[in-house]
Scaffold this active site. Structure first.
Site, PDB file in Angstrom:
ATOM      1  NE  ARG A   1       5.472  34.591  21.521  1.00  0.00           N
ATOM      2  CZ  ARG A   1       5.042  33.974  20.441  1.00  0.00           C
ATOM      3  NH1 ARG A   1       5.432  32.738  20.198  1.00  0.00           N
ATOM      4  NH2 ARG A   1       4.201  34.557  19.627  1.00  0.00           N
TER       5      ARG A   1
ATOM      6  CB  THR B   1      14.132  37.816  19.888  1.00  0.00           C
ATOM      7  OG1 THR B   1      13.529  37.963  21.190  1.00  0.00           O
ATOM      8  CG2 THR B   1      14.790  39.126  19.488  1.00  0.00           C
TER       9      THR B   1
ATOM     10  CG  ASP C   1      -1.276  38.412  22.371  1.00  0.00           C
ATOM     11  OD1 ASP C   1      -0.097  38.697  22.153  1.00  0.00           O
ATOM     12  OD2 ASP C   1      -1.727  38.239  23.527  1.00  0.00           O
TER      13      ASP C   1
ATOM     14  CG  ASP D   1      -2.637  41.644  23.069  1.00  0.00           C
ATOM     15  OD1 ASP D   1      -2.084  41.805  24.171  1.00  0.00           O
ATOM     16  OD2 ASP D   1      -2.067  41.863  21.975  1.00  0.00           O
TER      17      ASP D   1
HETATM   18  O1  LIG Z   1       5.138  29.095  23.517  1.00  0.00           O
HETATM   19  P1  LIG Z   1       5.647  30.497  23.381  1.00  0.00           P
HETATM   20  O2  LIG Z   1       6.241  30.770  22.044  1.00  0.00           O
HETATM   21  O3  LIG Z   1       6.556  30.881  24.503  1.00  0.00           O
HETATM   22  O4  LIG Z   1       4.381  31.460  23.404  1.00  0.00           O
HETATM   23  C1  LIG Z   1       3.357  31.300  24.323  1.00  0.00           C
HETATM   24  C2  LIG Z   1       3.326  32.435  25.288  1.00  0.00           C
HETATM   25  O5  LIG Z   1       2.942  33.646  24.617  1.00  0.00           O
HETATM   26  C3  LIG Z   1       1.842  34.234  25.293  1.00  0.00           C
HETATM   27  O6  LIG Z   1       2.267  35.078  26.300  1.00  0.00           O
HETATM   28  P2  LIG Z   1       2.762  36.582  26.047  1.00  0.00           P
HETATM   29  O7  LIG Z   1       4.251  36.632  26.006  1.00  0.00           O
HETATM   30  O8  LIG Z   1       2.042  37.145  24.861  1.00  0.00           O
HETATM   31  O9  LIG Z   1       2.334  37.315  27.377  1.00  0.00           O
HETATM   32  P3  LIG Z   1       0.846  37.712  27.861  1.00  0.00           P
HETATM   33  O10 LIG Z   1       0.221  36.470  28.392  1.00  0.00           O
HETATM   34  O11 LIG Z   1       1.116  38.736  28.911  1.00  0.00           O
HETATM   35  O12 LIG Z   1       0.112  38.292  26.694  1.00  0.00           O
HETATM   36  C4  LIG Z   1       1.130  33.027  25.875  1.00  0.00           C
HETATM   37  O13 LIG Z   1       0.255  33.367  26.913  1.00  0.00           O
HETATM   38  C5  LIG Z   1       2.263  32.153  26.329  1.00  0.00           C
HETATM   39  O14 LIG Z   1       2.741  32.482  27.625  1.00  0.00           O
HETATM   40  O1  LIG Z   2      -0.604  32.254  18.846  1.00  0.00           O
HETATM   41  C1  LIG Z   2      -0.074  32.708  19.890  1.00  0.00           C
HETATM   42  C2  LIG Z   2       1.276  32.485  20.188  1.00  0.00           C
HETATM   43  C3  LIG Z   2       1.778  32.973  21.346  1.00  0.00           C
HETATM   44  N1  LIG Z   2       0.985  33.673  22.166  1.00  0.00           N
HETATM   45  C4  LIG Z   2      -0.322  33.895  21.897  1.00  0.00           C
HETATM   46  O2  LIG Z   2      -1.030  34.531  22.684  1.00  0.00           O
HETATM   47  N2  LIG Z   2      -0.812  33.412  20.745  1.00  0.00           N
HETATM   48 MG   LIG Z   3       0.387  38.099  24.849  1.00  0.00          MG
END
Ligand SMILES: O=P(O)(O)OC[C@H]1O[C@H](OP(=O)(O)OP(=O)(O)O)[C@H](O)[C@@H]1O
Ligand SMILES: O=c1cc[nH]c(=O)[nH]1
Ligand SMILES: [Mg+2]
Length: 212
Positions: A103, A107, A203, A206
């Site tokens: 994500r 944006t 996150d 992270d």
């Molecule tokens: O419902 P949304 O608004 O789409 O957000 C949720 C997404 O955000 C995070 O992923 P991220 O993009 O941070 O990737 P990561 O798992 O690699 O940290 C989480 O693990 C979901 O996949």
């Molecule tokens: O709260 C949030 C939203 C999106 N992705 C995350 O990891 N945490």
């Molecule tokens: Mg993430």
């Protein structure tokens, strides 16, 4: 869309420690796995089975076993990987496919950067794992991806969900076949202005694997 929110004090207990910002990464990983195992109990309630004849030391009897093809588990990278072991523990014969999604933090748009799935998912029961359902954009894209490839039974499992994310999935999946089931550990209050779940846990990727 059917939303299942199991009500169990152990889920709430483990979620509380998962949310706590003092929880370190090794503990966070262990808790994410344990929570997945608890949610897997509900998520697999409709797993497909067939009769299976056995003999106990005392008498013949008919039990059940998982049907073929075995279920497919799809963790959404990165953070969904933190739930995989907890699911595989309950379904050791399942196959595993991968979807990588990211994500954009400004944006909130989603990019799919990896896909290692069977080309044809028809007849497969699929479990999509992602700890966070925030805006719902990532899971909506993942579900469309699975449906386009023919998945005919899909359960999404999330540790935390925002009401906005559930509403978006309900909107985007309305009338779509197959109907999707969503299993969530908790439904939080709302999203903040950055698209983070409140109170949430920050996150998830992270906290599992480090800030990259
Ligand atoms: O419902 P949304 O608004 O789409 O957000 C949720 C997404 O955000 C995070 O992923 P991220 O993009 O941070 O990737 P990561 O798992 O690699 O940290 C989480 O693990 C979901 O996949
Ligand atoms: O709260 C949030 C939203 C999106 N992705 C995350 O990891 N945490
Ligand atoms: Mg993430």
């Amino acid at each position: 869309m059917r939303v299942v929110h199991p009500d169990h004090p152990l889920i709430d207990h483990k979620l509380t420690y998962l949310r706590d910002k003092r929880t370190d990464s090794p503990t966070f990983r262990r808790l994410a796995e344990e929570l997945m195992t608890l949610l897997a109990y509900e998520a697999t309630r409709d797993v497909r089975v067939e009769p299976f004849e056995i003999e106990t030391p005392v008498a013949p009897t008919t039990g059940i076993k998982l049907s073929n093809p075995k279920p497919l588990i799809v963790p959404i990278l990165r953070a969904g990987l933190g739930m995989l072991e907890g699911m595989v523990r309950l379904l050791p014969s399942a196959e595993v496919g991968f979807l990588g999604m990211q994500r954009d933090e400004e944006t909130l748009a989603i990019t799919t950067y990896a896909n290692r799935l069977p080309a044809d998912l028809s007849g497969r029961q699929v479990y999509a794992l992602d700890p966070m359902l925030a805006t719902g954009g990532s899971m909506a894209d993942a579900l469309r991806f699975l449906i386009e490839r023919g998945a005919d039974d899909i359960t999404a499992v999330c540790l935390l969900a925002a009401p906005e994310g559930i509403a978006r999935l309900e909107r985007e999946m309305a009338g779509v076949l197959p109907p999707v089931t969503l299993v969530v550990g908790a439904i939080d209050e709302q999203l903040n202005e950055h698209g983070y779940i409140v109170p949430g846990l920050g996150d998830a990727g992270d906290r599992l694997y480090g800030v990259v």
